[in-house]
Scaffold this motif. Structure first.
Motif, mmCIF file in Angstrom:
data_model
loop_
_atom_site.group_PDB
_atom_site.id
_atom_site.type_symbol
_atom_site.label_atom_id
_atom_site.label_comp_id
_atom_site.label_asym_id
_atom_site.label_seq_id
_atom_site.Cartn_x
_atom_site.Cartn_y
_atom_site.Cartn_z
ATOM 1 N N UNK A 1 0.929 -0.695 0.026
ATOM 2 C CA UNK A 1 0.053 0.140 -0.020
ATOM 3 C C UNK A 1 0.895 1.449 -0.163
ATOM 4 N N UNK A 2 0.329 2.677 -0.794
ATOM 5 C CA UNK A 2 1.031 3.515 -0.945
ATOM 6 C C UNK A 2 0.519 4.679 0.371
ATOM 7 N N UNK A 3 1.219 5.250 0.703
ATOM 8 C CA UNK A 3 0.845 6.218 1.711
ATOM 9 C C UNK A 3 1.805 7.605 1.159
ATOM 10 N N UNK A 4 1.286 8.924 2.074
ATOM 11 C CA UNK A 4 2.136 9.603 1.795
ATOM 12 C C UNK A 4 2.182 10.115 3.216
ATOM 13 N N UNK A 5 3.107 11.253 3.430
ATOM 14 C CA UNK A 5 3.343 11.717 4.866
ATOM 15 C C UNK A 5 2.970 13.370 4.417
ATOM 16 N N UNK A 6 2.336 14.373 5.003
ATOM 17 C CA UNK A 6 2.138 15.567 5.151
ATOM 18 C C UNK A 6 2.365 16.113 6.412
ATOM 19 N N UNK A 7 3.001 17.596 5.588
ATOM 20 C CA UNK A 7 2.949 18.098 7.554
ATOM 21 C C UNK A 7 4.486 17.922 8.051
ATOM 22 N N UNK A 8 4.760 18.610 9.197
ATOM 23 C CA UNK A 8 6.338 18.247 9.800
ATOM 24 C C UNK A 8 6.652 18.958 9.855
ATOM 25 N N UNK A 9 8.133 19.699 9.929
ATOM 26 C CA UNK A 9 9.015 19.976 10.077
ATOM 27 C C UNK A 9 9.794 21.157 8.978
ATOM 28 N N UNK A 10 10.307 21.856 8.626
ATOM 29 C CA UNK A 10 10.752 22.595 7.151
ATOM 30 C C UNK A 10 11.302 21.765 7.502
ATOM 31 N N UNK A 11 12.087 21.538 6.300
ATOM 32 C CA UNK A 11 13.230 20.752 5.745
ATOM 33 C C UNK A 11 13.398 19.354 5.640
ATOM 34 N N UNK A 12 12.100 18.492 6.054
ATOM 35 C CA UNK A 12 11.698 17.595 6.031
ATOM 36 C C UNK A 12 11.725 17.138 4.564
ATOM 37 N N UNK A 13 12.398 16.006 3.642
ATOM 38 C CA UNK A 13 12.976 15.522 2.977
ATOM 39 C C UNK A 13 11.522 14.890 2.472
ATOM 40 N N UNK A 14 11.728 15.299 0.893
ATOM 41 C CA UNK A 14 10.169 14.732 -0.301
ATOM 42 C C UNK A 14 10.308 12.872 -0.205
ATOM 43 N N UNK A 15 11.313 12.798 -0.535
ATOM 44 C CA UNK A 15 12.068 11.315 -0.097
ATOM 45 C C UNK A 15 11.421 10.170 1.109
ATOM 46 N N UNK A 16 11.524 11.617 2.099
ATOM 47 C CA UNK A 16 10.582 10.737 3.120
ATOM 48 C C UNK A 16 9.214 10.344 2.790
ATOM 49 N N UNK A 17 8.753 11.179 2.175
ATOM 50 C CA UNK A 17 6.859 11.395 2.403
ATOM 51 C C UNK A 17 6.432 10.330 1.480
#
Length: 66
Positions: A1-17
């Motif tokens: 299953x694919x998920x997307x992480x939204x929000x978080x601190x400035x600088x949180x990398x897109x490749x972590x999302x």
């Protein structure tokens, strides 16, 4: 299953999302820097080119105990 992480601190990398998970747990904890970023599952999903993505929103940050 694919998920997307939204929000978080400035600088949180897109490749972590963008993440692949085995099951849709209510919460996801991601190690980042000197701590963990916490995300909770929402009822939202989005249609992407390669399928639906379930949205998790940032809720808190905790530090790793030393």
């Amino acid at each position: 299953m694919r998920v997307r992480l939204e929000g978080g601190p400035n600088g949180f990398p897109d490749d972590f999302r963008a993440r692949l998970v085995n099951s849709l747990e209510p919460k996801i904890k991601v190690q980042y820097g000197c701590g963990y970023e916490h995300f909770e599952r929402t009822d939202e999903s989005r249609t992407a080119v390669d399928g639906d993505v379930v949205i998790y929103r940032w809720t808190a940050q905790t530090r790793i105990a030393e």
